[in-house]
Motif scaffolding. Structure first.
Motif, PDB file in Angstrom:
ATOM      1  N   ILE A  11      12.483  -2.379  -9.366  1.00 34.43           N
ATOM      2  CA  ILE A  11      14.187  -2.060 -10.434  1.00 34.43           C
ATOM      3  C   ILE A  11      14.721  -0.289  -9.422  1.00 34.43           C
ATOM      4  O   ILE A  11      15.546  -0.894  -9.133  1.00 34.43           O
ATOM      5  CB  ILE A  11      13.594  -2.103 -11.660  1.00 34.43           C
ATOM      6  N   CYS A  12      12.932  -0.317  -9.443  1.00 33.17           N
ATOM      7  CA  CYS A  12      14.593   1.219  -8.787  1.00 33.17           C
ATOM      8  C   CYS A  12      12.637   2.102  -7.910  1.00 33.17           C
ATOM      9  O   CYS A  12      11.962   1.642  -7.293  1.00 33.17           O
ATOM     10  CB  CYS A  12      14.844   2.385  -9.452  1.00 33.17           C
ATOM     11  N   GLY A  13      13.215   3.429  -6.876  1.00 31.33           N
ATOM     12  CA  GLY A  13      12.323   4.112  -5.857  1.00 31.33           C
ATOM     13  C   GLY A  13      11.550   5.026  -7.484  1.00 31.33           C
ATOM     14  O   GLY A  13      12.747   5.715  -8.113  1.00 31.33           O
ATOM     15  N   PHE A  14      10.974   5.277  -7.130  1.00 30.59           N
ATOM     16  CA  PHE A  14       9.755   5.939  -8.306  1.00 30.59           C
ATOM     17  C   PHE A  14       8.644   6.477  -7.614  1.00 30.59           C
ATOM     18  O   PHE A  14       7.883   6.733  -6.578  1.00 30.59           O
ATOM     19  CB  PHE A  14       9.351   5.674  -9.298  1.00 30.59           C
ATOM     20  N   GLU A  15       8.893   8.147  -8.037  1.00 32.91           N
ATOM     21  CA  GLU A  15       7.377   8.367  -7.991  1.00 32.91           C
ATOM     22  C   GLU A  15       6.189   8.464  -9.089  1.00 32.91           C
ATOM     23  O   GLU A  15       6.732   8.945 -10.575  1.00 32.91           O
ATOM     24  CB  GLU A  15       7.060   9.636  -7.196  1.00 32.91           C
ATOM     25  N   ARG A  65       3.382   7.214  -3.219  1.00 32.94           N
ATOM     26  CA  ARG A  65       4.147   7.379  -4.823  1.00 32.94           C
ATOM     27  C   ARG A  65       3.393   8.410  -5.023  1.00 32.94           C
ATOM     28  O   ARG A  65       4.084   9.379  -6.462  1.00 32.94           O
ATOM     29  CB  ARG A  65       4.830   6.235  -4.649  1.00 32.94           C
ATOM     30  N   ILE A  66       2.105   8.262  -5.894  1.00 32.29           N
ATOM     31  CA  ILE A  66       1.833   8.586  -6.289  1.00 32.29           C
ATOM     32  C   ILE A  66       1.204  10.475  -5.933  1.00 32.29           C
ATOM     33  O   ILE A  66       0.782  10.941  -4.759  1.00 32.29           O
ATOM     34  CB  ILE A  66       0.298   8.015  -6.226  1.00 32.29           C
ATOM     35  N   ARG A  67       1.477  11.331  -6.952  1.00 33.21           N
ATOM     36  CA  ARG A  67       1.128  12.778  -6.759  1.00 33.21           C
ATOM     37  C   ARG A  67      -0.008  12.969  -7.588  1.00 33.21           C
ATOM     38  O   ARG A  67       0.574  12.625  -8.637  1.00 33.21           O
ATOM     39  CB  ARG A  67       2.178  13.518  -6.482  1.00 33.21           C
ATOM     40  N   LEU A  68      -0.843  14.203  -7.280  1.00 31.56           N
ATOM     41  CA  LEU A  68      -1.495  14.655  -8.773  1.00 31.56           C
ATOM     42  C   LEU A  68      -1.047  16.507  -7.976  1.00 31.56           C
ATOM     43  O   LEU A  68      -1.500  17.188  -7.702  1.00 31.56           O
ATOM     44  CB  LEU A  68      -3.222  14.471  -7.871  1.00 31.56           C
ATOM     45  N   ALA A 126       8.669  17.184 -10.430  1.00 33.88           N
ATOM     46  CA  ALA A 126       9.545  15.694  -9.941  1.00 33.88           C
ATOM     47  C   ALA A 126      10.459  16.156  -9.087  1.00 33.88           C
ATOM     48  O   ALA A 126      11.470  17.000  -8.971  1.00 33.88           O
ATOM     49  CB  ALA A 126       9.770  15.664 -11.238  1.00 33.88           C
ATOM     50  N   GLN A 127      10.716  14.745  -8.057  1.00 30.11           N
ATOM     51  CA  GLN A 127      11.862  15.634  -7.344  1.00 30.11           C
ATOM     52  C   GLN A 127      13.086  14.301  -7.060  1.00 30.11           C
ATOM     53  O   GLN A 127      14.138  14.429  -7.559  1.00 30.11           O
ATOM     54  CB  GLN A 127      11.467  14.622  -5.451  1.00 30.11           C
ATOM     55  N   ALA A 128      13.064  13.695  -8.715  1.00 34.94           N
ATOM     56  CA  ALA A 128      14.204  12.875  -8.927  1.00 34.94           C
ATOM     57  C   ALA A 128      15.065  13.101 -10.330  1.00 34.94           C
ATOM     58  O   ALA A 128      14.586  14.047 -10.420  1.00 34.94           O
ATOM     59  CB  ALA A 128      13.541  11.219  -9.932  1.00 34.94           C
ATOM     60  N   PRO A 129      16.222  12.693 -10.028  1.00 34.58           N
ATOM     61  CA  PRO A 129      17.367  13.769 -11.596  1.00 34.58           C
ATOM     62  C   PRO A 129      16.998  13.033 -12.766  1.00 34.58           C
ATOM     63  O   PRO A 129      16.868  13.512 -13.912  1.00 34.58           O
ATOM     64  CB  PRO A 129      19.019  13.076 -10.489  1.00 34.58           C
ATOM     65  N   MET A 144      13.654  10.061   1.538  1.00 35.72           N
ATOM     66  CA  MET A 144      14.550   9.684   0.181  1.00 35.72           C
ATOM     67  C   MET A 144      14.024  10.213  -0.774  1.00 35.72           C
ATOM     68  O   MET A 144      12.613   9.524  -1.065  1.00 35.72           O
ATOM     69  CB  MET A 144      15.492   8.008   0.511  1.00 35.72           C
ATOM     70  N   ALA A 145      14.805  10.589  -1.688  1.00 34.42           N
ATOM     71  CA  ALA A 145      14.167  11.161  -3.209  1.00 34.42           C
ATOM     72  C   ALA A 145      14.646   9.606  -3.409  1.00 34.42           C
ATOM     73  O   ALA A 145      15.030   9.102  -3.689  1.00 34.42           O
ATOM     74  CB  ALA A 145      15.231  12.237  -3.664  1.00 34.42           C
TER      75      ALA A 145
END
Length: 250
Positions: free
Chosen positions: A32-36, A61-64, A84-87, A1-2
């Motif tokens: 609070i929310c889904g995050f990356e 959830r951490i990306r380099l 980024a994958q989120a809007p 899920m994004a």
């Protein structure tokens, strides 16, 4: 899920600050929310990238992302937003001076904007923990910028910003653009919101900028952004409505 929110952190030689910052982001956002978190290493010469890579293995959830050589903060932010994958995307500096606890002030207004007209939420630092010379130089630069661009903000250099990903990617891209986001979003017809945010002392290391260096590039940047605003595109193409047979409605 994004994820709901992507948090982009541009870094250069911040090995001693990035771990605590990412941990604080997770503690703030988890309830609070889904995050990356996208850490964009802009050509660090220390072991920042290796340290972040260890964190990535511990938390997916951490990306380099890595630039092979330093390209500047705007380039790092731009690379992060593209990936980024989120809007909704939020940014903050990697030196620890932008408290992670302020992030909900940025993404909450965008997440609840039912009209879809809010494009940018920009932080404005209060009680800045900088040297007198840096505060004075920032005040002068912000005053000059405000007079030339009429962007309505007193502190466009604050790293804490939240915005719609697609709106950001539609902006004209150039070096140092991260300092002119309020003016650029207004240029494209978006509403902007300004929120006061806290400011902390740098945790470790030294600043990557000098007052003189910022002043020299700032003059050219201001002229360029003012040119972009005056020559903005004001008309948008639309497709004519059609009937069921495909003929335009008259």
């Amino acid at each position: 899920m994004a994820p709901d929110v992507s948090i982009v952190i541009p870094v250069k030689n911040e090995r001693d600050n990035i771990g605590a910052l990412v941990l604080a982001i997770a503690e703030t956002c988890d309830p609070i929310c889904g995050f990356e978190v996208l850490v964009v290493d802009d050509g660090s010469t220390d072991d920042t990238a290796a340290h972040v890579a260890d964190m990535c293995r511990a938390d997916p959830r951490i990306r380099l992302l890595q630039h092979p050589q330093s390209a500047g903060q705007s380039a790092a932010v731009h690379s992060g937003v593209i990936a980024a994958q989120a809007p909704i995307v939020c940014t903050l500096d990697g030196d620890g001076q932008n408290p992670a606890s302020e992030l909900p002030k940025l993404f909450a207004p965008l997440m609840t904007d039912e009209a879809g007209t809010l494009g940018l939420v920009a932080g404005q630092r209060v009680a800045r923990q900088d040297t007198f010379s840096k505060r004075w130089a920032s005040k002068f630069a912000n005053g000059l910028r405000a007079r030339m661009l009429n962007d309505g903000t007193r502190d466009t250099g604050c790293g804490l910003k939240g915005f719609r990903r697609e709106a950001f990617l539609a902006l004209p891209y150039f070096n140092h653009m991260h300092r002119y986001l309020p003016a650029l979003f207004k240029r494209d017809g978006w509403e902007i919101a300004l929120v006061d945010v806290a400011h902390a002392e740098r945790g470790a290391g030294t600043s990557k900028y000098t007052n003189f260096g910022r002043a020299m590039v700032g003059v050219y940047d201001l002229i360029g952004v003012a040119w972009l605003i005056r020559r903005r595109k004001t008309a948008k193409a639309s497709e004519p409505a059609t009937t069921a047979q495909g003929a335009p409605r008259g």
